[in-house]
Design an enzyme around this catalytic site. Structure first.
Site, short mmCIF file in Angstrom:
data_model
loop_
_atom_site.label_atom_id
_atom_site.label_comp_id
_atom_site.label_asym_id
_atom_site.label_seq_id
_atom_site.Cartn_x
_atom_site.Cartn_y
_atom_site.Cartn_z
N HIS A 157 0.84 -1.21 0.00
CA HIS A 157 0.00 0.00 0.00
C HIS A 157 0.87 1.26 0.00
O HIS A 157 0.55 2.25 -0.67
CB HIS A 157 -0.91 0.01 1.24
CG HIS A 157 -1.95 -1.07 1.22
ND1 HIS A 157 -1.96 -2.10 2.13
CD2 HIS A 157 -3.00 -1.28 0.40
CE1 HIS A 157 -2.99 -2.89 1.88
NE2 HIS A 157 -3.63 -2.43 0.83
N GLN A 187 -8.76 -7.23 -11.43
CA GLN A 187 -9.47 -6.11 -10.82
C GLN A 187 -9.11 -4.79 -11.53
O GLN A 187 -9.97 -3.96 -11.81
CB GLN A 187 -9.13 -6.02 -9.33
CG GLN A 187 -9.60 -4.75 -8.65
CD GLN A 187 -9.43 -4.80 -7.14
OE1 GLN A 187 -10.25 -5.37 -6.45
NE2 GLN A 187 -8.37 -4.21 -6.62
O1 PAF Z 1 -8.13 -4.43 -3.78
C1 PAF Z 1 -8.80 -4.14 -2.77
O2 PAF Z 1 -8.28 -3.98 -1.67
C2 PAF Z 1 -10.30 -3.98 -2.90
O3 PAF Z 1 -10.82 -4.85 -3.85
C3 PAF Z 1 -10.73 -2.53 -3.20
C4 PAF Z 1 -10.18 -2.07 -4.54
C5 PAF Z 1 -10.23 -1.61 -2.09
C6 PAF Z 1 -12.24 -2.42 -3.26
O4 PAF Z 1 -12.84 -2.76 -2.04
#
Ligand code: PAF
Length: 282
Positions: free
Chosen positions: A36, A154
């Site tokens: 992150h 995603q």
């Molecule tokens: O990748 C993630 O942590 C989740 O899928 C997200 C993009 C925060 C959506 O809840």
């Protein structure tokens, strides 16, 4: 700034936007780690102000046990951000701040992008991701939003989401952050002990094996080699290993020139489900 309130957040962001600042959004579900921080640093390299949302989105879990076990520690997360990126604006809403009406997903037409892999094995997952991100994008109205390539499917879905919902946001993919042994950083790694983390390195070994083999071997041969690696290791439960054309995420057994290919994997160790992927020919 740390806030649970979308109106307080919007007020602050309006001030920043009126002063001409660009806003980046890094959506997360908390349990923050170096991956992150790497996304946030990317965001700061493009944007003046960065919002990190921390919200464990109930609609994207198809398994209630998985939702309950998802690691949550807001005070630890805010402390971690204070140490690494003290300027970050943290938005950590309650469920009813995001889902004001019913806690359920909308359905989106993501087409082939969600037919395989996570879309196949986690029914409704991407509608849940789309639902929460559509709402977060509406609240924050960022110029850019940042997503890790670890969740490559995603990332493709989010690019489609902003087209479908006509939200004018640049979606930026950021390289996967890995530990010294190649394991992709993930909040789920917090649920593994030292020995299990070591075992989880098999995922990276499988992907790098596929990459090394890709030029000279057929796709079915690569797939059977990787499946064999997992059969040999009783700690692992391999859910899928697929090689897909990157542009449409459809699994294939044939190679064509000028196509980009990527391998995707999902496997569980000690009942913790991990996913990863890797580009194979570029
Ligand atoms: O990748 C993630 O942590 C989740 O899928 C997200 C993009 C925060 C959506 O809840």
């Amino acid at each position: 700034m740390v806030t649970k309130s979308k109106s307080a957040l919007k007020k602050q962001l309006d001030l920043y936007k009126n002063e001409g600042n660009t806003i980046g959004l890094v959506p997360t579900m908390g349990a923050l780690h170096q991956g992150h921080i790497s996304l946030i640093n990317h965001a700061y390299s493009y944007c003046d102000k960065v919002v990190v949302s921390i919200f464990v989105n109930p609609t994207q879990f198809n398994n209630i046990a998985d939702l309950e076990k998802y690691p949550r520690d807001l005070s630890n997360d805010t402390q971690f951000l204070k140490e690494h990126n003290p300027e970050t604006i943290v938005f950590c809403p309650e469920v009813n701040e995001i889902y004001t009406d019913k806690v359920e997903s909308e359905s989106f037409d993501f087409g082939n992008l969600v037919r395989h892999m996570e879309g196949e094995f986690r029914a409704g997952h991407f509608d849940g991701v789309g639902s929460v991100l559509k709402r977060l994008f509406e609240i924050v109205k960022p110029h850019k939003a940042f997503f890790g390539e670890k969740d490559f499917q995603q990332l493709m879905v989010v690019k489609r989401l902003v087209e479908l919902t006509q939200q004018d946001i640049d979606i930026i993919g950021c390289p996967t952050s890995r530990n010294e042994f190649g394991l992709a950083q993930s909040s789920r790694n917090f649920r593994l002990n030292k020995a299990q983390l070591k075992q989880a390195e098999l995922i990276y070994k499988a992907l790098t094996t596929a990459k090394v083999m890709f030029l000279e071997h057929s796709i079915p041969h690569i797939i059977s080699t990787v499946e064999h690696m997992f059969k040999e290791d009783s700690n692992f439960d391999l859910e899928y290993f697929s090689i897909v054309k990157e542009k449409d995420l459809i699994p294939t057994t044939q190679k064509q020139s000028k196509e980009k290919y990527r391998a995707f994997i999902a496997a569980s160790v000690a009942e913790v489900r991990l996913i990863d992927n890797m580009a194979l020919n570029y």
